[in-house]
Design a protein around this motif. Sequence first.
Motif, PDB file in Angstrom:
ATOM      1  N   UNK A   6       0.819  -1.218   0.000  1.00 35.64           N
ATOM      2  CA  UNK A   6       0.000   0.000   0.000  1.00 35.64           C
ATOM      3  C   UNK A   6       0.850   1.264   0.000  1.00 35.64           C
ATOM      4  N   UNK A   7       2.077   1.190   0.551  1.00 38.04           N
ATOM      5  CA  UNK A   7       2.995   2.328   0.492  1.00 38.04           C
ATOM      6  C   UNK A   7       3.651   2.403  -0.879  1.00 38.04           C
ATOM      7  N   UNK A   8       4.042   1.259  -1.407  1.00 41.82           N
ATOM      8  CA  UNK A   8       4.715   1.196  -2.707  1.00 41.82           C
ATOM      9  C   UNK A   8       3.786   1.632  -3.835  1.00 41.82           C
ATOM     10  N   UNK A   9       2.513   1.292  -3.715  1.00 33.03           N
ATOM     11  CA  UNK A   9       1.559   1.519  -4.803  1.00 33.03           C
ATOM     12  C   UNK A   9       1.464   2.983  -5.225  1.00 33.03           C
ATOM     13  N   UNK A  22       5.712   9.367 -12.886  1.00 28.19           N
ATOM     14  CA  UNK A  22       4.386   9.116 -12.323  1.00 28.19           C
ATOM     15  C   UNK A  22       4.500   8.415 -10.989  1.00 28.19           C
ATOM     16  N   UNK A  23       3.534   7.517 -10.735  1.00 31.42           N
ATOM     17  CA  UNK A  23       3.487   6.763  -9.492  1.00 31.42           C
ATOM     18  C   UNK A  23       3.369   5.276  -9.788  1.00 31.42           C
ATOM     19  N   UNK A  24       3.871   4.459  -8.880  1.00 37.47           N
ATOM     20  CA  UNK A  24       3.720   3.016  -9.019  1.00 37.47           C
ATOM     21  C   UNK A  24       2.231   2.703  -8.983  1.00 37.47           C
ATOM     22  N   UNK A  25       1.774   1.982  -9.983  1.00 39.94           N
ATOM     23  CA  UNK A  25       0.357   1.636 -10.089  1.00 39.94           C
ATOM     24  C   UNK A  25       0.119   0.165  -9.780  1.00 39.94           C
ATOM     25  N   UNK A  63      13.006   7.598   0.619  1.00 37.28           N
ATOM     26  CA  UNK A  63      11.866   7.551   1.521  1.00 37.28           C
ATOM     27  C   UNK A  63      10.527   7.753   0.811  1.00 37.28           C
ATOM     28  N   UNK A  64      10.474   8.665  -0.146  1.00 34.75           N
ATOM     29  CA  UNK A  64       9.197   8.973  -0.789  1.00 34.75           C
ATOM     30  C   UNK A  64       9.204   8.799  -2.299  1.00 34.75           C
ATOM     31  N   UNK A  65      10.264   8.169  -2.837  1.00 30.20           N
ATOM     32  CA  UNK A  65      10.290   7.975  -4.287  1.00 30.20           C
ATOM     33  C   UNK A  65      11.225   6.846  -4.694  1.00 30.20           C
ATOM     34  N   UNK A  66      11.005   6.387  -5.919  1.00 32.14           N
ATOM     35  CA  UNK A  66      11.849   5.366  -6.532  1.00 32.14           C
ATOM     36  C   UNK A  66      12.593   6.048  -7.675  1.00 32.14           C
ATOM     37  N   UNK A  67      13.900   5.868  -7.733  1.00 32.68           N
ATOM     38  CA  UNK A  67      14.733   6.448  -8.783  1.00 32.68           C
ATOM     39  C   UNK A  67      15.069   5.349  -9.788  1.00 32.68           C
TER      40      UNK A  67
END
Length: 88
Positions: A6-9, A22-25, A63-67
């Motif tokens: 739920x955090x990763x999504x 964007x964001x992980x969907x 902490x708040x993003x994926x690179x």
Amino acid sequence: MRIQYRQLKHLLVETQSGIVLGHVHDLVLDIDGQLVAQYEVKSSLLSAKIYLISRDQVVRFEEKKMIVTDGLTPTEPTNRKEKKLEVA
């Protein structure tokens, strides 16, 4: 580091050069190896632009993003209803 789905999504995804994709969907799992094979990233809820990012293209998690690596291109959307999981 561990993260719940739920955090990763909704994790923000950006390239090494700072371009926000964007964001992980969603995730694509390799059930044989019990590993994440790909991350599905959408640029927005209404956009059809989808990026399938393999594990090898992920540089790091913050902490708040994926690179991820630079130079990713969106994939063509597929009809998910046609995909079937075959169970032996």
